[in-house]
Design a protein around this motif. Structure first.
Motif, PDB file in Angstrom:
ATOM      1  N   ALA A 133       0.836  -1.197   0.000  1.00  0.00           N
ATOM      2  CA  ALA A 133       0.000   0.000   0.000  1.00  0.00           C
ATOM      3  C   ALA A 133       0.876   1.253   0.000  1.00  0.00           C
ATOM      4  O   ALA A 133       2.087   1.184   0.288  1.00  0.00           O
ATOM      5  CB  ALA A 133      -0.912  -0.012   1.219  1.00  0.00           C
ATOM      6  N   PRO A 134       0.298   2.427  -0.309  1.00  0.00           N
ATOM      7  CA  PRO A 134       1.078   3.678  -0.295  1.00  0.00           C
ATOM      8  C   PRO A 134       1.738   3.971   1.048  1.00  0.00           C
ATOM      9  O   PRO A 134       2.766   4.637   1.101  1.00  0.00           O
ATOM     10  CB  PRO A 134       0.021   4.742  -0.639  1.00  0.00           C
ATOM     11  N   ASP A 135       1.149   3.471   2.157  1.00  0.00           N
ATOM     12  CA  ASP A 135       1.750   3.726   3.473  1.00  0.00           C
ATOM     13  C   ASP A 135       2.861   2.737   3.804  1.00  0.00           C
ATOM     14  O   ASP A 135       3.404   2.751   4.913  1.00  0.00           O
ATOM     15  CB  ASP A 135       0.678   3.708   4.559  1.00  0.00           C
ATOM     16  N   GLY A 136       3.198   1.844   2.850  1.00  0.00           N
ATOM     17  CA  GLY A 136       4.299   0.903   3.050  1.00  0.00           C
ATOM     18  C   GLY A 136       3.884  -0.450   3.592  1.00  0.00           C
ATOM     19  O   GLY A 136       4.711  -1.373   3.649  1.00  0.00           O
ATOM     20  N   ALA A 137       2.625  -0.622   3.994  1.00  0.00           N
ATOM     21  CA  ALA A 137       2.168  -1.918   4.517  1.00  0.00           C
ATOM     22  C   ALA A 137       2.144  -2.959   3.397  1.00  0.00           C
ATOM     23  O   ALA A 137       1.613  -2.705   2.317  1.00  0.00           O
ATOM     24  CB  ALA A 137       0.782  -1.777   5.133  1.00  0.00           C
ATOM     25  N   THR A 138       2.741  -4.118   3.678  1.00  0.00           N
ATOM     26  CA  THR A 138       2.848  -5.177   2.667  1.00  0.00           C
ATOM     27  C   THR A 138       2.184  -6.448   3.168  1.00  0.00           C
ATOM     28  O   THR A 138       2.317  -6.801   4.338  1.00  0.00           O
ATOM     29  CB  THR A 138       4.328  -5.460   2.346  1.00  0.00           C
ATOM     30  N   ALA A 173      -9.054   0.211   1.948  1.00  0.00           N
ATOM     31  CA  ALA A 173      -8.813   1.612   1.577  1.00  0.00           C
ATOM     32  C   ALA A 173      -8.820   2.505   2.807  1.00  0.00           C
ATOM     33  O   ALA A 173      -7.972   3.398   2.947  1.00  0.00           O
ATOM     34  CB  ALA A 173      -9.870   2.067   0.575  1.00  0.00           C
ATOM     35  N   ALA A 174      -9.757   2.261   3.732  1.00  0.00           N
ATOM     36  CA  ALA A 174      -9.839   3.095   4.940  1.00  0.00           C
ATOM     37  C   ALA A 174      -8.644   2.869   5.848  1.00  0.00           C
ATOM     38  O   ALA A 174      -8.090   3.826   6.417  1.00  0.00           O
ATOM     39  CB  ALA A 174     -11.137   2.773   5.683  1.00  0.00           C
ATOM     40  N   GLU A 175      -8.216   1.612   5.986  1.00  0.00           N
ATOM     41  CA  GLU A 175      -7.088   1.304   6.877  1.00  0.00           C
ATOM     42  C   GLU A 175      -5.786   1.927   6.395  1.00  0.00           C
ATOM     43  O   GLU A 175      -4.926   2.290   7.205  1.00  0.00           O
ATOM     44  CB  GLU A 175      -6.916  -0.214   6.983  1.00  0.00           C
ATOM     45  N   HIS A 176      -5.619   2.045   5.075  1.00  0.00           N
ATOM     46  CA  HIS A 176      -4.352   2.526   4.534  1.00  0.00           C
ATOM     47  C   HIS A 176      -4.462   3.889   3.857  1.00  0.00           C
ATOM     48  O   HIS A 176      -3.519   4.326   3.189  1.00  0.00           O
ATOM     49  CB  HIS A 176      -3.803   1.495   3.532  1.00  0.00           C
ATOM     50  N   LYS A 194       2.011  -1.140  -5.245  1.00  0.00           N
ATOM     51  CA  LYS A 194       3.028  -2.008  -5.832  1.00  0.00           C
ATOM     52  C   LYS A 194       2.573  -3.460  -5.679  1.00  0.00           C
ATOM     53  O   LYS A 194       2.265  -3.902  -4.573  1.00  0.00           O
ATOM     54  CB  LYS A 194       4.384  -1.809  -5.164  1.00  0.00           C
ATOM     55  N   VAL A 195       2.513  -4.175  -6.802  1.00  0.00           N
ATOM     56  CA  VAL A 195       2.035  -5.554  -6.802  1.00  0.00           C
ATOM     57  C   VAL A 195       3.122  -6.451  -7.372  1.00  0.00           C
ATOM     58  O   VAL A 195       3.516  -6.305  -8.534  1.00  0.00           O
ATOM     59  CB  VAL A 195       0.740  -5.687  -7.633  1.00  0.00           C
ATOM     60  N   ALA A 196       3.625  -7.373  -6.523  1.00  0.00           N
ATOM     61  CA  ALA A 196       4.651  -8.326  -6.947  1.00  0.00           C
ATOM     62  C   ALA A 196       3.984  -9.691  -7.107  1.00  0.00           C
ATOM     63  O   ALA A 196       3.669 -10.352  -6.115  1.00  0.00           O
ATOM     64  CB  ALA A 196       5.780  -8.397  -5.919  1.00  0.00           C
ATOM     65  N   PHE A 197       3.739 -10.106  -8.358  1.00  0.00           N
ATOM     66  CA  PHE A 197       3.068 -11.373  -8.615  1.00  0.00           C
ATOM     67  C   PHE A 197       3.995 -12.541  -8.267  1.00  0.00           C
ATOM     68  O   PHE A 197       5.177 -12.528  -8.633  1.00  0.00           O
ATOM     69  CB  PHE A 197       2.649 -11.459 -10.083  1.00  0.00           C
ATOM     70  N   THR A 198       3.475 -13.531  -7.596  1.00  0.00           N
ATOM     71  CA  THR A 198       4.269 -14.691  -7.200  1.00  0.00           C
ATOM     72  C   THR A 198       4.807 -15.405  -8.435  1.00  0.00           C
ATOM     73  O   THR A 198       4.043 -15.837  -9.299  1.00  0.00           O
ATOM     74  CB  THR A 198       3.420 -15.667  -6.371  1.00  0.00           C
ATOM     75  N   GLY A 199       6.147 -15.478  -8.528  1.00  0.00           N
ATOM     76  CA  GLY A 199       6.784 -16.113  -9.669  1.00  0.00           C
ATOM     77  C   GLY A 199       6.762 -15.279 -10.930  1.00  0.00           C
ATOM     78  O   GLY A 199       7.167 -15.739 -11.997  1.00  0.00           O
TER      79      GLY A 199
END
Length: 860
Positions: free
Chosen positions: A577-582, A623-626, A635-640
């Motif tokens: 998320a934009p706040d850095g939570a992954t 959306a509310a939490e972040h 940022k989306v890192a697809f597995t593999g």
């Protein structure tokens, strides 16, 4: 004096053996349920342990990405090893032999009639290559092993269940396509097969048809040379091929991993069944309490005489407690034996359902009878302690004067105050649960409220009996005239006894009512959600979680009369998320038509916008939490696969329950960033018919997918019915387990009436002498039983509906917002309670009617 106490206890136990019998049966049933559960689950553990120990090779080599050799179900095929791995492993020091193996559980096998050969118990269908490792657990008992692409071998249990024989044709449906082969052999398990359907091919056929990769394997079975331990062999292989190249497991590690997967399921089963056994024990406490309360009251003169000749209160208490101890021992020992029988019965039942458990593996651990006997004795002694203590407190003179134990008015007041306080505290807990904003804290308040209100109703039962029984009597008993009034007076004569008898029935029916309300509300909420949210006409998926095979998807897309077909799959990705939570999450990869198939309420943007180039949607809570708004990038890192930045083009509401919190991307975006060999198969297809062609298209869709029996085709009405059926099956299973508690409660009513008849022998004789007929006497006792049963049912159903309504308020936080009271079920259970009362009174009423009038009048 201790010997005298023991002799007295033993004499009284034998003298009242008839009166003790039903209490002993209650203890026996409860202990049998506990011991049966332990023996059954221990036997299943033994069965799987033997299977896993026998089938695990000294060292198993599997792909690094595989999890204990499990399938990757969303891809439709397992992870694979290149054939060179076999040669690499074979060269390691200490290796006596290395053999490549193929195993897939993402297959469906059907016979010539297109009937699924798979298990109906949830066990998998396993397809693989016939190899030397299989000889550890199987032997060919008919025909021969497969020798080419047109031959297949099947296990004997599946062959017997589906009446298969040599030469019959089987079709195997895999992600690589459909292929047919004739049965060339039948192999029989030399260990117990818990229910899986197994088919074998020769190695080249298995590689080509199951994996779509000639020369590939799913794992390598490695055998150690004499004198080389499994741990040493594993270390040698790691040195030869590289420690991080493959996943290496010794025989014990592989067996433990498999056992852990099965163990979690068995643990859930065990603790659920033990929970119901605990309910039966709780109900049994009331039966035992009532039995000893009445026996003590009937023996007041005898106890007084014991006190008069020198027995102190402690010795009287010990005498009654020893009787309870003897009752507990007898009931528990019988229960242990009955528990083993129950376990064998459960094994037979599972065999009828397709899970084969052999009595050769019957496992009775030494702890099982110990637990059963200790539990039964402790519960019995605890239940009898209060009556025993009450007996010890009676003075010799009072006992010799009175015909029964005098009531303690002060104790009654304390009981009423305590019961009201507990009920009020429980009601407050239920209110706080219904008003909770989060399910976690709300569940704790619900649990506290349930325990306190149940305890409060049990404590306050005698106080409620005085009022509720009068009201019920006005409706049920008054039409029977003087006999009805006599039955009412008998039920009200001892409110404490009536309350305790009714409480046993109340507990079981409260749980029935609660679960009925919850189940009905879940179905009604899901139905309402489907009506409001689902726009698709047809839903296609597998009930066992299998992905949709390409050939089935192609058949659906080629069906005439359809407007569109939407494939729904989930791709794994790490989202920042934009706040850095992954967090690692599953993204819903679908086509733009999904916006029509599922009408999501939007907070911002349009659902269809989520399927644009480099776009996605997020849920409102995320959306509310972040602090996410339209236009922000994640940022989306697809597995593999690739790592990309996606713009938030839509924010969906989490108000509903379908797809709550799901993040959506387009299938095209997923395919562009996930390698083709990592792209998951759809787990569901949604389809809509062209305007005016719904009925014709429905028929066409069913016909198109008829060749693939693993998939269910449902329109919205079908889907609603399937939800109702699933919940109904679950509730029926729970009701079946609760039936034990209700049976014990019925025994309690029988026992109470039987002892009550003995207690009123003189009174019954006098009534018969002044003109009461046998028929009227039996009717009086039956009516008394009915009103006690209805009293317990009224309390239980009212309490259960309150619990269920509160639980529904917590479910509403998860989107299940409709409260539905299943009145037909509630009223049916209430009416059935009257029949229970009639049934419980049959024997006591019959015995009362056969009393000799003169002997009854002369009795003390």
């Amino acid at each position: 004096m201790s010997n005298t106490v023991l002799k007295t206890s033993r004499r009284n136990f034998v003298a009242h053996k008839g009166r003790m019998a039903l209490s002993a049966v209650a203890v026996m049933l409860s202990v049998a349920f506990v011991c049966g559960t332990l023996v059954f689950t221990d036997t299943m553990d033994t069965t799987f342990d033997k299977l896993f120990a026998v089938t695990s090779s000294d060292v198993t080599v599997s792909p690094k990405a595989a999890k204990g050799g499990e399938e990757i179900p969303d891809r439709g095929k397992p992870e694979m090893l290149d054939g060179v791995a076999v040669e690499q492993v074979r060269k390691a020091e200490g290796v006596a032999g290395a053999e490549g193996a193929v195993l897939s559980m993402s297959v469906t096998v059907v016979n010539a009639k297109n009937e699924n050969m798979g298990s109906t118990t949830g066990a998998p269908t396993i397809a693989g290559n016939w190899n030397d490792n299989e000889l550890k657990s199987m032997k060919i008992t008919s025909g021969h092993a497969p020798r080419g692409p047109t031959e297949v071998m099947v296990d004997a249990d599946t062959a017997e269940k589906h009446h298969l024989k040599l030469g019959d044709e089987l079709r195997t449906i895999a992600v690589t396509g459909d292929f047919r082969a004739e049965i060339s052999g039948i192999a029989t398990f030399t260990v117990t097969n818990p229910g899986a359907a197994v088919v074998y091919f020769d190695t080249p056929t298995a590689q080509q048809n199951l994996l779509g990769a000639p020369g590939a394997f799913t794992h390598v079975n490695v055998t150690a040379k004499d004198g080389v331990s499994d741990a040493q062999l594993k270390q040698n292989i790691a040195s030869a091929v590289g420690a991080d190249t493959y996943k290496l497991q010794t025989s014990k590690e592989a067996a433990d991993a498999n056992r852990e997967d099965v163990g979690s399921f068995l643990d859930v089963m065990k603790y659920v069944m033990l929970g119901f056994a605990g309910i039966a024990f709780l109900v049994g406490i009331f039966l035992i309490f009532n039995t000893f309360s009445m026996l003590v009251a009937q023996r007041t003169r005898e106890i007084g005489l014991m006190r008069a000749i020198g027995a102190d209160s402690g010795q009287v208490l010990k005498s009654v407690v020893l009787e309870a101890f003897l009752l507990g021992v007898v009931g528990s020992v019988l229960g242990v034996g009955a528990g083993v029988g129950l376990a064998v019965g459960l094994m037979e039942l599972m065999g009828q359902m397709g899970m084969h458990l052999s009595t050769d593996d019957l496992t009775v651990a030494w702890t099982t009878p110990v637990v059963g006997v200790v539990l039964g004795v402790v519960v019995t002694v605890v239940a009898a302690f209060v009556p025993a203590r009450r007996a010890g407190k009676v003075s010799p003179m009072a006992a010799l004067r009175e015909s029964g134990t005098p009531g303690d008015r002060k104790a009654g007041v304390v009981r009423a105050v305590l019961g009201l306080a507990l009920t009020a505290a429980g009601g407050a807990g239920l209110y706080l649960a219904s008003a909770a904003d989060e399910a976690g804290p709300g569940s704790l308040w619900l649990g506290l409220g349930v325990v306190l209100t149940l305890t409060g109703f049990i404590v306050i039962g005698p106080l409620l009996a005085a009022g509720v029984v009068r009201v019920l009597s006005g409706v049920v008993l008054r039409p029977f005239g003087s006999v009805g009034r006599l039955a009412e007076r008998n039920a009200l004569r001892n409110p404490r006894r009536t309350g305790a008898t009714a409480a046993a029935l109340m507990i079981g029916l409260a749980l029935v009512a609660c679960l009925s309300v919850v189940g009905s509300s879940m179905v009604a909420s899901a139905t309402d959600e489907l009506d409001k949210s689902v726009g698709a006409d047809y839903i296609v998926n597998s009930e066992t979680g299998q992905p949709v095979m390409p050939q089935a998807e192609q058949a659906l897309r080629a069906t005439a009369g359809l407007d569109h077909v939407t494939a729904y799959r989930e791709v794994e990705a790490e989202v920042t998320a934009p706040d850095g939570a992954t967090a690692k999450e599953g993204l819903g990869a679908t086509d733009p038509a999904y916006a029509q198939d599922l009408r999501r309420k939007m907070i911002a943007g349009e659902h269809a916008a989520a399927y644009g180039k480099d776009s996605m949607s997020v849920g409102s809570q995320y959306a509310a939490e972040h602090g996410i708004k339209l236009g922000d990038e994640l940022k989306v890192a697809f597995t593999g696969g690739n790592t990309v930045r996606l713009k938030v083009a839509a924010i969906t509401s989490d108000e509903g329950n379908l797809d709550k919190g799901m993040k959506y991307i387009s299938t095209a975006l997923a395919e562009a960033n996930v390698p083709a060999d990592r792209m998951p198969r759809p787990f569901m297809l949604l389809a809509s018919a062209k305007d005016g062609q719904q009925d014709a298209a429905y028929t066409a869709v069913k016909a198109a997918l008829a060749e693939y029996p693993q998939y269910k085709v449902r329109n919205q009405a079908d889907y609603k019915q399937s939800l109702k059926d699933q919940v109904g099956q679950l509730l029926n299973m729970v009701y079946g387990l609760l039936a034990l508690a209700i049976i014990v409660a019925v025994l309690g009513v029988v026992n109470t009436l039987a002892l009550s008849v003995v207690e009123r022998t003189r009174e019954i004789g006098l009534m018969r002498a002044i003109g009461l007929s046998r028929r009227q006497l039996r009717r009086m006792i039956r009516l008394e039983s009915v009103v006690i049963a209805l009293f317990g049912a009224l309390l239980g159903l009212g309490l259960g509906m309150g619990w269920g309504a509160t639980a529904q308020q917590l479910l509403a936080l998860q989107g299940l917002k409709v409260l539905e009271i299943p009145w037909p079920t509630i009223l049916g259970v209430f009416a059935a309670s009257a029949l229970v009362g009639l049934f419980a009174a049959l024997v006591p009423a019959f015995r009362a009617g056969r009393m000799n009038v003169l002997n009854a009048i002369a009795s003390e």
